[in-house]
Design a protein around this motif. Structure first.
Motif, PDB file in Angstrom:
ATOM      1  N   ARG A 227       0.833  -1.223   0.000  1.00  0.00           N
ATOM      2  CA  ARG A 227       0.000   0.000   0.000  1.00  0.00           C
ATOM      3  C   ARG A 227       0.861   1.264   0.000  1.00  0.00           C
ATOM      4  NH1 ARG A 227      -5.842  -1.090  -0.286  1.00  0.00           N
ATOM      5  NH2 ARG A 227      -5.619  -3.316  -0.502  1.00  0.00           N
ATOM      6  N   ARG A 230       1.910   2.100  -3.307  1.00  0.00           N
ATOM      7  CA  ARG A 230       0.804   2.750  -4.036  1.00  0.00           C
ATOM      8  C   ARG A 230       0.708   4.228  -3.633  1.00  0.00           C
ATOM      9  NH1 ARG A 230      -4.297  -1.451  -3.904  1.00  0.00           N
ATOM     10  NH2 ARG A 230      -3.065  -3.373  -3.832  1.00  0.00           N
ATOM     11  N   ASP A 233       3.264   6.043  -5.565  1.00  0.00           N
ATOM     12  CA  ASP A 233       2.874   6.225  -6.969  1.00  0.00           C
ATOM     13  C   ASP A 233       1.857   7.365  -7.103  1.00  0.00           C
ATOM     14  OD1 ASP A 233       4.492   4.131  -7.602  1.00  0.00           O
ATOM     15  OD2 ASP A 233       2.874   2.650  -7.807  1.00  0.00           O
ATOM     16  N   LEU A 234       0.895   7.404  -6.177  1.00  0.00           N
ATOM     17  CA  LEU A 234      -0.132   8.460  -6.240  1.00  0.00           C
ATOM     18  C   LEU A 234       0.467   9.835  -5.966  1.00  0.00           C
ATOM     19  CD1 LEU A 234      -3.121   6.718  -4.375  1.00  0.00           C
ATOM     20  CD2 LEU A 234      -2.987   7.230  -6.819  1.00  0.00           C
ATOM     21  N   GLU A 244      -9.973   7.427  -7.424  1.00  0.00           N
ATOM     22  CA  GLU A 244      -8.738   6.636  -7.573  1.00  0.00           C
ATOM     23  C   GLU A 244      -8.093   6.356  -6.210  1.00  0.00           C
ATOM     24  OE1 GLU A 244      -6.303   7.764 -11.467  1.00  0.00           O
ATOM     25  OE2 GLU A 244      -7.257   9.501 -10.522  1.00  0.00           O
ATOM     26  N   SER A 247     -10.087   3.633  -4.623  1.00  0.00           N
ATOM     27  CA  SER A 247      -9.906   2.304  -5.220  1.00  0.00           C
ATOM     28  C   SER A 247      -8.487   1.780  -4.992  1.00  0.00           C
ATOM     29  CB  SER A 247     -10.331   2.298  -6.691  1.00  0.00           C
ATOM     30  OG  SER A 247      -9.232   2.370  -7.531  1.00  0.00           O
ATOM     31  N   GLU A 248      -7.486   2.618  -4.937  1.00  0.00           N
ATOM     32  CA  GLU A 248      -6.099   2.159  -4.715  1.00  0.00           C
ATOM     33  C   GLU A 248      -5.789   1.882  -3.247  1.00  0.00           C
ATOM     34  OE1 GLU A 248      -3.224   1.621  -6.816  1.00  0.00           O
ATOM     35  OE2 GLU A 248      -4.992   1.337  -8.069  1.00  0.00           O
TER      36      GLU A 248
END
Ligand code: F2R
Ligand code: MG
Ligand code: MG
Length: 349
Positions: A227, A230, A233-234, A244, A247-248
């Motif tokens: 996580r 993630r 990345d975001l 998004e 959902s991520e």
């Protein structure tokens, strides 16, 4: 203030209460338009509404027990902390506790209990809870212990009094580590902040129990690290929609679906955002953004509030917001006592 300044301690503890109190309005809502969030936050400026009119929930009730227990013993005492959780629940059972954890809290009230961790182990057919109830009250461990190893150790044990699944207590460790780093000023360099969290969680999630739980629950090999990648990345994206993020990262009651989300809220709101008022500072942005995600809003805003408060300090919190929240003044007073305890201990690590 500088690293581990009093302002940061006060900011962390008060903003956690604030997130819980203002977030309660939307807990469980699937969609929360930003317009509604801003209306709610604007209403806090209305002085005619009186003081302390937003009640705190289980998040703050349990965090207060953690703080008081640590202060009474100048450290972690498992029996005392368990006893305080049970007593608090007995006196105020309607603070919106999770449906599973109330069984633990009732068992913890027994004076014949030889092992205070056992009721938590019995939850969910012996699998233990992976809820975010350990994480929502983890910030005080970072404010009591200056050494990172102690923060990891005691946040884990303190969570295990109610949450014996590694996906529950590792979430508490992650939340406490985020507050610990923020207190040191680590959010000045956001990329290094997230990298340090990933490095720590690589180690935290490497034990047999964490690997076993992840396998049973069909999660990634190291679920919190996954996580956090993630989150990174975001963070690197110039635009990201609320859909998004949900959902991520999730916005639910599981620690895995809320602690990394809270961390993202703080990181995303370090800079002004189009969807948020220009006159908002970073702490106001973080709280507003956390609420706009919907889902477990009181807990996500509480955890994001603690991390952000440790970064921006008490001066960043509007006094009118503090006035509206039950327990905010009390948190401010106890923050001073935690600050003194922290600076009494040997530093480092
Ligand atoms: N519980 C809430 N909000 C919902 C309702 C509030 C109340 N009814 C009201 O309207 O006033 N909020 C608070 O709960 C969260 C923290 O929960 P905690 O302490 O982790 O509780 P619990 O019961 O241990 O876990 C929560 C739920 O997660 C699911 N779950 C956990 N482990 C599981 C497992 N191993 N297997 C299956 N399910 C598991 C269960 O549904 C649990 O009930 C915070 O949001 C706090 O604000
Ligand atoms: Mg709550
Ligand atoms: Mg909640």
């Amino acid at each position: 203030g500088g690293p581990a300044s009093l302002s940061r301690f006060r900011g962390a503890l008060v903003a956690a209460v604030l997130g819980d109190c203002v977030g309660g309005e939307f807990e469980g809502a699937e969609e929360v338009p930003m317009e509604r969030v801003l209306q709610h936050l604007n209403s806090l400026d209305d002085e005619t509404k009186g003081t302390g009119n937003l009640d705190y929930s289980d998040d703050t009730a349990m965090a207060r027990c953690v703080v008081r227990s640590i202060l009474a013993h100048a450290g972690y005492d498992e029996r005392d902390m368990a006893h305080r959780f049970a007593k608090e629940y007995g006196e105020s059972p309607d603070r919106g506790y999770g449906t599973g954890v109330v069984h633990v809290l009732k068992k913890l009230s027994s004076s014949h209990l030889s092992d205070v961790y056992q009721p938590a182990r019995d939850q969910f057919n012996g699998r233990g809870s992976f809820g975010n109830g350990g994480a929502m009250r983890a910030a005080p461990f970072a404010l009591a212990f200056p050494k990172l190893a102690d923060v990891r150790r005691f946040a884990r044990l303190g969570a295990m009094l109610t949450h014996s699944c590694s996906l529950g207590y590792n979430g508490a460790v992650l939340q406490a580590l985020a507050v610990h780093l923020s207190l040191q000023g680590a959010l000045d360099l956001p990329q290094q902040f997230i990298s340090r969290l990933i490095t720590e969680m690589e180690d935290v999630e490497s034990d047999d129990m964490s690997r076993k739980d992840a396998r049973i629950l069909k999660e990634a090999e190291k679920p919190f690290c996954d996580r956090l990648h993630r989150v990174r990345d975001l963070m690197d994206r110039s635009k990201v929609s609320i859909e998004e993020v949900i959902s991520e990262l999730g916005n639910g009651i599981a620690a895995l679906h809320s602690v990394p989300t809270a961390i993202f809220c703080v990181l995303h709101c370090l800079e002004p955002r189009e969807c948020l008022p220009e006159n908002y500072g970073g702490l106001e942005r973080t709280i507003a953004y956390s609420l706009a995600l919907g889902g477990d809003t009181d807990t996500i805003a509480c955890m994001a509030g603690a991390i952000a408060g440790a970064h921006y300090g008490i001066e960043a919190i509007p006094q009118s917001w503090i006035n509206c929240c039950e327990g905010a003044e009390d948190a401010d007073v106890t923050a001073e006592r935690l600050h003194a305890l922290y600076h009494q201990s040997p530093q480092g690590g």
